[in-house]
Motif scaffolding. Structure first.
Motif, mmCIF file in Angstrom:
data_model
loop_
_atom_site.group_PDB
_atom_site.id
_atom_site.type_symbol
_atom_site.label_atom_id
_atom_site.label_comp_id
_atom_site.label_asym_id
_atom_site.label_seq_id
_atom_site.Cartn_x
_atom_site.Cartn_y
_atom_site.Cartn_z
ATOM 1 N N SER A 193 -5.966 6.436 1.519
ATOM 2 C CA SER A 193 -7.037 5.612 2.089
ATOM 3 C C SER A 193 -7.254 4.366 1.243
ATOM 4 C CB SER A 193 -8.338 6.414 2.186
ATOM 5 O OG SER A 193 -8.207 7.479 3.095
ATOM 6 N N ALA A 194 -7.253 4.548 -0.077
ATOM 7 C CA ALA A 194 -7.385 3.395 -0.977
ATOM 8 C C ALA A 194 -6.209 2.445 -0.805
ATOM 9 C CB ALA A 194 -7.484 3.865 -2.418
ATOM 10 N N LEU A 195 -5.022 2.992 -0.598
ATOM 11 C CA LEU A 195 -3.831 2.164 -0.402
ATOM 12 C C LEU A 195 -3.979 1.300 0.851
ATOM 13 C CD1 LEU A 195 -0.938 1.619 -1.500
ATOM 14 C CD2 LEU A 195 -0.144 3.409 0.071
ATOM 15 N N LEU A 196 -4.497 1.901 1.919
ATOM 16 C CA LEU A 196 -4.663 1.160 3.172
ATOM 17 C C LEU A 196 -5.740 0.091 3.063
ATOM 18 C CD1 LEU A 196 -4.422 4.100 5.744
ATOM 19 C CD2 LEU A 196 -2.688 2.364 5.253
ATOM 20 N N ARG A 197 -6.684 0.263 2.145
ATOM 21 C CA ARG A 197 -7.778 -0.704 1.999
ATOM 22 C C ARG A 197 -7.378 -1.955 1.222
ATOM 23 N NH1 ARG A 197 -10.957 3.948 0.895
ATOM 24 N NH2 ARG A 197 -10.879 3.521 -1.346
ATOM 25 N N VAL A 198 -6.242 -1.952 0.583
ATOM 26 C CA VAL A 198 -5.851 -3.100 -0.232
ATOM 27 C C VAL A 198 -5.689 -4.337 0.659
ATOM 28 C CG1 VAL A 198 -4.117 -4.070 -1.773
ATOM 29 C CG2 VAL A 198 -4.701 -1.646 -1.930
ATOM 30 N N ARG A 199 -6.448 -5.369 0.317
ATOM 31 C CA ARG A 199 -6.381 -6.644 1.039
ATOM 32 C C ARG A 199 -6.249 -7.760 0.002
ATOM 33 N NH1 ARG A 199 -5.797 -3.508 4.427
ATOM 34 N NH2 ARG A 199 -6.782 -3.304 6.486
ATOM 35 N N PRO A 200 -5.048 -8.056 -0.420
ATOM 36 C CA PRO A 200 -4.874 -9.027 -1.514
ATOM 37 C C PRO A 200 -5.241 -10.447 -1.098
ATOM 38 C CG PRO A 200 -2.759 -8.453 -0.571
ATOM 39 C CD PRO A 200 -3.760 -7.539 0.075
ATOM 40 N N HIS A 201 -5.724 -11.210 -2.065
ATOM 41 C CA HIS A 201 -5.878 -12.644 -1.890
ATOM 42 C C HIS A 201 -4.541 -13.261 -2.285
ATOM 43 C CE1 HIS A 201 -6.952 -16.810 -2.635
ATOM 44 N NE2 HIS A 201 -8.057 -16.611 -1.939
ATOM 45 N N LEU A 202 -3.757 -13.638 -1.293
ATOM 46 C CA LEU A 202 -2.366 -13.989 -1.543
ATOM 47 C C LEU A 202 -2.211 -15.218 -2.437
ATOM 48 C CD1 LEU A 202 -0.879 -13.252 1.991
ATOM 49 C CD2 LEU A 202 -0.697 -11.853 -0.063
ATOM 50 N N GLY A 203 -3.103 -16.174 -2.317
ATOM 51 C CA GLY A 203 -3.027 -17.337 -3.182
ATOM 52 C C GLY A 203 -3.254 -16.979 -4.637
ATOM 53 N N SER A 204 -4.280 -16.151 -4.885
ATOM 54 C CA SER A 204 -4.571 -15.726 -6.257
ATOM 55 C C SER A 204 -3.455 -14.848 -6.802
ATOM 56 C CB SER A 204 -5.904 -14.971 -6.300
ATOM 57 O OG SER A 204 -6.971 -15.800 -5.896
ATOM 58 N N LEU A 205 -2.905 -13.989 -5.941
ATOM 59 C CA LEU A 205 -1.832 -13.099 -6.387
ATOM 60 C C LEU A 205 -0.565 -13.897 -6.715
ATOM 61 C CD1 LEU A 205 -0.993 -10.190 -6.924
ATOM 62 C CD2 LEU A 205 -0.331 -10.003 -4.514
ATOM 63 N N THR A 206 -0.258 -14.887 -5.898
ATOM 64 C CA THR A 206 0.893 -15.746 -6.177
ATOM 65 C C THR A 206 0.735 -16.430 -7.524
ATOM 66 O OG1 THR A 206 1.302 -16.149 -3.827
ATOM 67 C CG2 THR A 206 2.201 -17.751 -5.375
ATOM 68 N N ALA A 207 -0.447 -16.989 -7.759
ATOM 69 C CA ALA A 207 -0.688 -17.703 -9.011
ATOM 70 C C ALA A 207 -0.596 -16.765 -10.209
ATOM 71 C CB ALA A 207 -2.056 -18.385 -8.974
ATOM 72 N N ALA A 208 -1.173 -15.552 -10.081
ATOM 73 C CA ALA A 208 -1.150 -14.598 -11.198
ATOM 74 C C ALA A 208 0.272 -14.124 -11.482
ATOM 75 C CB ALA A 208 -2.063 -13.416 -10.891
ATOM 76 N N CYS A 209 1.035 -13.828 -10.442
ATOM 77 C CA CYS A 209 2.412 -13.365 -10.653
ATOM 78 C C CYS A 209 3.256 -14.453 -11.313
ATOM 79 C CB CYS A 209 3.027 -12.934 -9.322
ATOM 80 S SG CYS A 209 2.398 -11.359 -8.695
ATOM 81 N N ARG A 210 3.074 -15.684 -10.896
ATOM 82 C CA ARG A 210 3.842 -16.771 -11.510
ATOM 83 C C ARG A 210 3.393 -17.004 -12.954
ATOM 84 N NH1 ARG A 210 4.035 -20.835 -6.212
ATOM 85 N NH2 ARG A 210 5.730 -19.703 -5.150
ATOM 86 N N ARG A 211 2.103 -16.847 -13.202
ATOM 87 C CA ARG A 211 1.594 -17.064 -14.568
ATOM 88 C C ARG A 211 2.194 -16.055 -15.532
ATOM 89 N NH1 ARG A 211 -3.841 -15.772 -14.044
ATOM 90 N NH2 ARG A 211 -3.945 -17.644 -12.765
ATOM 91 N N TYR A 212 2.351 -14.809 -15.084
ATOM 92 C CA TYR A 212 2.821 -13.752 -15.979
ATOM 93 C C TYR A 212 4.293 -13.387 -15.758
ATOM 94 C CZ TYR A 212 -2.115 -13.320 -16.981
ATOM 95 O OH TYR A 212 -3.417 -13.590 -17.353
ATOM 96 N N GLY A 213 4.977 -14.147 -14.924
ATOM 97 C CA GLY A 213 6.409 -13.921 -14.730
ATOM 98 C C GLY A 213 6.739 -12.642 -13.992
ATOM 99 N N LEU A 214 5.872 -12.247 -13.048
ATOM 100 C CA LEU A 214 6.071 -11.009 -12.300
ATOM 101 C C LEU A 214 6.662 -11.288 -10.925
ATOM 102 C CD1 LEU A 214 2.687 -9.201 -13.069
ATOM 103 C CD2 LEU A 214 4.886 -8.864 -14.213
ATOM 104 N N LEU A 215 7.573 -10.417 -10.498
ATOM 105 C CA LEU A 215 8.105 -10.485 -9.139
ATOM 106 C C LEU A 215 7.002 -10.222 -8.118
ATOM 107 C CD1 LEU A 215 10.788 -10.459 -7.318
ATOM 108 C CD2 LEU A 215 10.557 -7.978 -7.451
#
Length: 289
Positions: free
Chosen positions: A175-197
């Motif tokens: 249920s928690a997995l289904l509730r995940v609603r990422p903010h894609l802009g913030s996630l893109t920026a964070a992944c690029r900042r920390y070098g994550l795929l």
């Protein structure tokens, strides 16, 4: 440029043949540019495209390159499943063993005809594991929009790298997995900042029940992946590392939120150099596009 003979493969389908991640597979053209290759996935209506190289190295390996609409990938698990399924489908053989060269690494593959499709396994190699830094963890969790009740009570996030690093984030239940609603802009920026795929949000497998997961990788142009085989291998390595076992075998289901149910198998074992993994999935070759 136009690409003749593009084959679409449903990679990592469920055991009954449903779903899977649509992946375009074609023979590479040495005259093509990387911009040409990035355009193939969109033209075929898939998130990823695999390009089979024509030449063979002295060790018998064959190059395969992977592209999304925005970038070349250093590796692609479900793309490897799709590529090797096409290689077997082009023959009259029941089984095809080979060696694939991708992202500077050469590894063993095997494709086997089954009643429901073509089963493919590949050696993922060593998986490096580490704990995320506090700021890294905070940024990714905030971008995912997780609530205080969502995290798993006993498991903790890890960074896993079979090459490209990604964050593994456990949640309490499906249920928690289904509730995940990422903010894609913030996630893109964070992944690029920390070098994550990207980040692999998962519910661990328990007993005979498969785990479940969702993979978000907007930094490479994939908002949510139908099946991320390499991350399933990373999860197997993490579970092995935290349990102290000598081997771990898991199944992880993905894609339900996208209407494309998928399933990936993975095993991990300890060796002299560290934890190595093997990843597999069932593919259905649909035909040309």
């Amino acid at each position: 440029m136009s690409w003749p003979d593009v084959t679409v493969v449903d990679a990592c389908v469920r055991r009954d043949g449903r779903g899977g991640s649509p992946t375009a597979v074609t023979d590479d053209d040495p005259a093509a540019t990387d911009a040409d290759r990035r355009a193939v996935a969109a033209a075929a209506g898939t998130s990823h495209a695999a390009f089979l190289g024509p030449e063979r190295a002295p060790d018998g390996s064959r190059p395969v390159r992977f592209f999304t609409a925005t970038a070349e990938l250093s590796g692609c698990g479900h793309g490897t499943v799709a590529a090797q399924a096409v290689r077997l489908a082009r023959t009259a053989l029941d089984e095809l063993k080979g060696r694939q060269h991708t992202g500077g690494r050469t590894f063993d593959t095997v494709a086997i005809r089954r009643s429901a499709g073509i089963e493919v396994w590949f050696d993922q190699g060593l998986v490096a594991l580490r704990d995320p830094a506090p700021d890294e963890h905070t940024a990714i969790v905030a971008a995912l929009g997780l609530t205080p009740d969502d995290p798993h009570p006993t498991d903790a996030p890890r960074i896993a790298a079979p090459g490209a690093p990604r964050m593994l984030i456990p949640v309490h239940d499906r249920s928690a997995l289904l509730r995940v609603r990422p903010h894609l802009g913030s996630l893109t920026a964070a992944c690029r900042r920390y070098g994550l795929l990207g980040c692999f949000v998962y519910v661990p497998p328990v007993g005979d029940r498969p785990g479940a997961a969702r993979m978000f990788a907007p930094a490479i142009g994939v908002d949510e992946d139908v099946a991320n085989a390499n991350s399933t291998g990373c999860l197997a390595a993490h579970l092995l590392d935290t349990t102290g076992a000598q081997t771990v075998e898991i199944e992880v289901e993905q894609g339900d939120t996208l209407g494309r149910p998928s399933s990936v198998l993975a095993s991990a074992r300890r060796g002299p150099a560290g934890i190595t993994t093997r990843v597999g999935g069932l593919a259905v070759v649909r035909g040309g596009h």
